[in-house]
Design an enzyme around this catalytic site. Structure first.
Site, PDB file in Angstrom:
ATOM      1  N   ARG A 111      -4.843  -8.686  -5.461  1.00  0.00           N
ATOM      2  CA  ARG A 111      -5.155 -10.073  -5.805  1.00  0.00           C
ATOM      3  C   ARG A 111      -6.441 -10.559  -5.170  1.00  0.00           C
ATOM      4  NH1 ARG A 111      -0.711 -13.597  -7.985  1.00  0.00           N
ATOM      5  NH2 ARG A 111       0.871 -12.067  -8.524  1.00  0.00           N
ATOM      6  N   HIS A 138      -6.290  -2.971  -7.773  1.00  0.00           N
ATOM      7  CA  HIS A 138      -5.469  -4.018  -8.397  1.00  0.00           C
ATOM      8  C   HIS A 138      -5.251  -5.247  -7.522  1.00  0.00           C
ATOM      9  CE1 HIS A 138      -2.440  -2.237  -5.773  1.00  0.00           C
ATOM     10  NE2 HIS A 138      -1.769  -3.373  -5.904  1.00  0.00           N
ATOM     11  N   GLU A 196       9.230   0.101   6.429  1.00  0.00           N
ATOM     12  CA  GLU A 196       7.754  -0.006   6.491  1.00  0.00           C
ATOM     13  C   GLU A 196       7.351  -1.317   7.187  1.00  0.00           C
ATOM     14  OE1 GLU A 196       4.892  -0.403   3.106  1.00  0.00           O
ATOM     15  OE2 GLU A 196       4.854   1.761   3.161  1.00  0.00           O
ATOM     16  N   GLU A 235       0.137 -10.159   0.954  1.00  0.00           N
ATOM     17  CA  GLU A 235       1.018  -9.164   1.585  1.00  0.00           C
ATOM     18  C   GLU A 235       1.051  -9.264   3.110  1.00  0.00           C
ATOM     19  OE1 GLU A 235      -1.199  -8.503  -0.809  1.00  0.00           O
ATOM     20  OE2 GLU A 235       0.049  -7.892  -2.501  1.00  0.00           O
ATOM     21  N   HIS A 258      -3.901  -0.854 -13.754  1.00  0.00           N
ATOM     22  CA  HIS A 258      -2.704  -1.641 -13.444  1.00  0.00           C
ATOM     23  C   HIS A 258      -2.445  -2.655 -14.560  1.00  0.00           C
ATOM     24  CE1 HIS A 258      -0.171  -4.406 -11.071  1.00  0.00           C
ATOM     25  NE2 HIS A 258      -0.088  -3.490 -10.126  1.00  0.00           N
ATOM     26  N   ASP A 260       6.000  -5.178   1.330  1.00  0.00           N
ATOM     27  CA  ASP A 260       5.324  -6.456   1.569  1.00  0.00           C
ATOM     28  C   ASP A 260       5.180  -7.326   0.333  1.00  0.00           C
ATOM     29  OD1 ASP A 260       3.501  -5.065   0.083  1.00  0.00           O
ATOM     30  OD2 ASP A 260       2.056  -4.784   1.692  1.00  0.00           O
TER      31      ASP A 260
HETATM   32  C1  UD1 Z   1       2.510  -6.692  -6.918  1.00  0.00           C
HETATM   33  C2  UD1 Z   1       2.571  -7.036  -5.429  1.00  0.00           C
HETATM   34  C3  UD1 Z   1       1.564  -6.211  -4.658  1.00  0.00           C
HETATM   35  C4  UD1 Z   1       1.710  -4.736  -4.939  1.00  0.00           C
HETATM   36  C5  UD1 Z   1       1.688  -4.492  -6.439  1.00  0.00           C
HETATM   37  C6  UD1 Z   1       2.019  -3.053  -6.717  1.00  0.00           C
HETATM   38  C7  UD1 Z   1       3.136  -9.333  -4.822  1.00  0.00           C
HETATM   39  C8  UD1 Z   1       2.639 -10.700  -4.621  1.00  0.00           C
HETATM   40  N1  UD1 Z   1       2.240  -8.438  -5.256  1.00  0.00           N
HETATM   41  O1  UD1 Z   1       1.223  -7.072  -7.404  1.00  0.00           O
HETATM   42  O2  UD1 Z   1       1.765  -6.426  -3.271  1.00  0.00           O
HETATM   43  O3  UD1 Z   1       0.616  -4.057  -4.354  1.00  0.00           O
HETATM   44  O4  UD1 Z   1       2.686  -5.302  -7.075  1.00  0.00           O
HETATM   45  O5  UD1 Z   1       1.557  -2.657  -7.948  1.00  0.00           O
HETATM   46  O6  UD1 Z   1       4.285  -9.085  -4.638  1.00  0.00           O
HETATM   47  N2  UD1 Z   1       2.699  -6.675 -15.082  1.00  0.00           N
HETATM   48  C9  UD1 Z   1       3.203  -6.141 -16.269  1.00  0.00           C
HETATM   49  N3  UD1 Z   1       4.053  -5.075 -16.170  1.00  0.00           N
HETATM   50  C10 UD1 Z   1       4.391  -4.493 -14.992  1.00  0.00           C
HETATM   51  C11 UD1 Z   1       3.846  -5.022 -13.796  1.00  0.00           C
HETATM   52  C12 UD1 Z   1       3.016  -6.117 -13.866  1.00  0.00           C
HETATM   53  O7  UD1 Z   1       2.927  -6.624 -17.337  1.00  0.00           O
HETATM   54  O8  UD1 Z   1       5.153  -3.530 -14.977  1.00  0.00           O
HETATM   55  C13 UD1 Z   1       1.817  -7.857 -15.167  1.00  0.00           C
HETATM   56  C14 UD1 Z   1       2.603  -9.130 -15.516  1.00  0.00           C
HETATM   57  O9  UD1 Z   1       1.781  -9.943 -16.331  1.00  0.00           O
HETATM   58  C15 UD1 Z   1       2.822  -9.764 -14.147  1.00  0.00           C
HETATM   59  C16 UD1 Z   1       1.510  -9.433 -13.482  1.00  0.00           C
HETATM   60  O10 UD1 Z   1       1.208  -8.110 -13.899  1.00  0.00           O
HETATM   61  O11 UD1 Z   1       3.065 -11.157 -14.229  1.00  0.00           O
HETATM   62  C17 UD1 Z   1       1.501  -9.544 -11.978  1.00  0.00           C
HETATM   63  O12 UD1 Z   1       2.612  -8.866 -11.388  1.00  0.00           O
HETATM   64  P1  UD1 Z   1       2.992  -9.180  -9.846  1.00  0.00           P
HETATM   65  O13 UD1 Z   1       4.143  -8.335  -9.466  1.00  0.00           O
HETATM   66  O14 UD1 Z   1       3.125 -10.647  -9.641  1.00  0.00           O
HETATM   67  O15 UD1 Z   1       1.700  -8.782  -9.058  1.00  0.00           O
HETATM   68  P2  UD1 Z   1       0.948  -7.421  -8.911  1.00  0.00           P
HETATM   69  O16 UD1 Z   1      -0.493  -7.718  -9.007  1.00  0.00           O
HETATM   70  O17 UD1 Z   1       1.538  -6.424  -9.811  1.00  0.00           O
HETATM   71  N1  UDP Z   2       0.851   5.180  -8.851  1.00  0.00           N
HETATM   72  C1  UDP Z   2       1.483   5.680  -9.974  1.00  0.00           C
HETATM   73  N2  UDP Z   2       0.831   5.607 -11.176  1.00  0.00           N
HETATM   74  C2  UDP Z   2      -0.401   5.059 -11.314  1.00  0.00           C
HETATM   75  C3  UDP Z   2      -1.032   4.530 -10.160  1.00  0.00           C
HETATM   76  C4  UDP Z   2      -0.374   4.607  -8.945  1.00  0.00           C
HETATM   77  O1  UDP Z   2       2.605   6.182  -9.899  1.00  0.00           O
HETATM   78  O2  UDP Z   2      -0.928   5.021 -12.446  1.00  0.00           O
HETATM   79  C5  UDP Z   2       1.577   5.215  -7.556  1.00  0.00           C
HETATM   80  C6  UDP Z   2       0.793   5.714  -6.366  1.00  0.00           C
HETATM   81  O3  UDP Z   2       0.899   7.111  -6.221  1.00  0.00           O
HETATM   82  C7  UDP Z   2       1.443   4.979  -5.206  1.00  0.00           C
HETATM   83  C8  UDP Z   2       1.935   3.695  -5.825  1.00  0.00           C
HETATM   84  O4  UDP Z   2       1.897   3.879  -7.234  1.00  0.00           O
HETATM   85  O5  UDP Z   2       2.596   5.651  -4.728  1.00  0.00           O
HETATM   86  C9  UDP Z   2       1.023   2.593  -5.406  1.00  0.00           C
HETATM   87  O6  UDP Z   2       1.262   1.470  -6.145  1.00  0.00           O
HETATM   88  P1  UDP Z   2       0.233   0.275  -6.175  1.00  0.00           P
HETATM   89  O7  UDP Z   2      -1.133   0.766  -5.882  1.00  0.00           O
HETATM   90  O8  UDP Z   2       0.468  -0.433  -7.458  1.00  0.00           O
HETATM   91  O9  UDP Z   2       0.790  -0.656  -5.003  1.00  0.00           O
HETATM   92  P2  UDP Z   2       0.484  -0.746  -3.433  1.00  0.00           P
HETATM   93  O10 UDP Z   2       0.829   0.547  -2.823  1.00  0.00           O
HETATM   94  O11 UDP Z   2      -0.962  -1.109  -3.305  1.00  0.00           O
HETATM   95  O12 UDP Z   2       1.352  -1.861  -2.999  1.00  0.00           O
END
Ligand code: UD1
Ligand code: UDP
Length: 386
Positions: A214, A212, A121, A135, A245, A99
């Site tokens: 939004r 984490h 999914e 999402e 996160h 999503d």
């Molecule tokens: C995204 C997804 C969310 C999912 C989550 C999993 C969208 C809109 N959101 O949220 O559905 O649950 O990933 O974790 O698609 N960043 C880093 N390094 C990383 C990852 C993120 O620095 O490896 C920081 C960056 O500043 C980035 C920010 O996090 O711009 C946000 O990342 P983004 O993928 O937009 O949103 P998430 O909150 O991670």
């Molecule tokens: N996870 C991980 N390391 C961490 C925290 C979570 O590998 O430090 C794994 C967790 O087991 C799950 C996935 O990341 O499989 C979930 O990711 P996240 O919560 O970022 O995204 P969501 O599932 O909410 O989209």
């Protein structure tokens, strides 16, 4: 006959975790189909952690993460880069999982080029556009564009049917996260060398926390952090482990409130194998994550969900999780109950309703049948029944 080419795309940590076993199963069928793995790298470090654990090297890496990226900028980047990528790769089918913005935007890009989309999914619904945000919308929009809907559970299939999706195109597979877990949980593991290595886990009851989303940034996350502080003050035998996160909006709040708290260990995101073992060692899991909601019941751990509602009600319906929201007092009350009332604790342990570890095999089989134009793509008796 030309082999069909299947492109699989992933942007974030959970997509890679849930795609890994599908990639493996499809590569085992390389005599029938070709696979191309595309990473948008919407996440960078957190995606790379998963890719390296599962030995996945993407054929194409768009490397598009930017610090604190906005939804609009991210969507534009995926759309723009995916047009060229799909024109170059010319896949017969694009497979997306979940999503995220990567999923939604890549599905639009494929649709504009008339490339069919298979959605893994599919069918999870909260019925509230702003929870989870964005999402819930990403999933619904992807369902409109997809031609093959891979529902993880019978409930997800029902949601798709209610929206008028043709039953012939919906297949209940189980959730691939159970497959990922079963391949890793048997692997020998030690916390040595991980950010957890010096934590006194064995002398405490461990509460594992992640948050984490939004829609929780700001006030809700602040409430959660204050509740965690309250819990360690009240229960001296508890240690909280919270891998934080990398989203800067999460880190700012969490670090401000919790960085000095005694018995609250804030760590960097840990790799998936380490996280699974942290879950296994936890007394209790508190999270707003989607994936963790599916994993905790698999490990028979009671789960408290920091959300107002969930698109994954299967665990809640089976009594294995509680949706507790983000009020500080409610979080303290619900955690305290499970720390003090063994009957309440034991009542939340049961069988995982999300999958049976065979989802990726079903999906790979189905893709091969699709490539050969065989119908039905998956026999009803072979579907996941939960
Ligand atoms: C995204 C997804 C969310 C999912 C989550 C999993 C969208 C809109 N959101 O949220 O559905 O649950 O990933 O974790 O698609 N960043 C880093 N390094 C990383 C990852 C993120 O620095 O490896 C920081 C960056 O500043 C980035 C920010 O996090 O711009 C946000 O990342 P983004 O993928 O937009 O949103 P998430 O909150 O991670
Ligand atoms: N996870 C991980 N390391 C961490 C925290 C979570 O590998 O430090 C794994 C967790 O087991 C799950 C996935 O990341 O499989 C979930 O990711 P996240 O919560 O970022 O995204 P969501 O599932 O909410 O989209």
């Amino acid at each position: 006959m030309n082999k069909k080419k299947i492109a699989l795309i992933m942007g974030t940590r959970p997509e890679a975790i849930k795609m890994a076993s599908i990639i493996y199963a499809l590569k085992q069928r390389s005599s029938d189909i070709d696979t191309v793995v595309i990473a948008t790298a919407q996440h960078r470090q957190m995606l790379d952690q998963v890719l390296s654990l599962f030995n996945i090297v993407p054929d194409i890496d768009l490397d598009l993460m930017r610090p604190n990226q906005s939804l609009n900028d991210l969507t534009c980047s995926v759309l723009q880069l995916m047009q060229k990528t799909l024109e170059d790769v010319k896949p017969d089918l694009l497979m997306v999982q979940g999503d995220t913005t990567t999923v939604f935007a890549a599905s639009v890009a494929a649709f504009y080029l008339k490339i069919p989309v298979a959605h893994v999914e599919a069918g999870l619904r909260s019925h509230d556009l702003y929870n989870p945000f964005p999402e819930e919308a990403n999933r619904r929009l992807t369902s409109v564009l997809a031609q093959i809907h891979l529902a993880p559970t019978p409930l997800a299939k029902e949601k798709l049917l209610n929206e008028g999706v043709n039953e012939e195109n919906i297949f209940v597979t189980g959730n691939t996260v159970v497959d990922a877990m079963s391949t890793l949980l048997d692997a020998p593991f030690s916390f040595q060398g991980s950010p957890i290595e010096n934590l006194p886990l064995s002398q405490h009851r461990v509460i594992l926390v992640t948050s984490h989303r939004r829609e929780s940034h700001g006030e809700d996350l602040k409430n959660t952090c204050l509740a965690l502080k309250g819990i360690v003050q009240r229960f001296p035998d508890v240690i909280i482990v919270y891998p934080v996160h990398l989203n800067p909006n999460v880190r700012k709040t969490v670090m401000e409130i919790l960085s000095d708290a005694e018995r609250i260990a804030l760590t960097e995101p840990v790799d998936y194998l380490c996280f699974l073992n942290l879950m296994r060692n936890a007394h209790l899991i508190v999270t707003d994550s989607g994936g963790v909601q599916e994993e905790a019941p698999t490990l028979k751990k009671p789960l408290l969900v920091l959300r107002k509602l969930t698109e994954r009600p299967e665990a809640f319906n089976a009594g294995l999780s509680k949706i507790i929201g983000t009020s500080t007092q409610k979080i303290i009350d619900e955690i305290s109950l499970l720390l003090t009332d063994d009957k309440a604790y034991q009542a939340m342990i049961g069988n995982n309703p999300f999958g049976d570890g065979k989802a990726s095999e079903r999906i790979a089989e189905l893709v091969c049948r699709w490539a050969k134009n065989q119908k039905p793509l998956l026999q009803y008796e072979n579907e996941f029944k939960s």
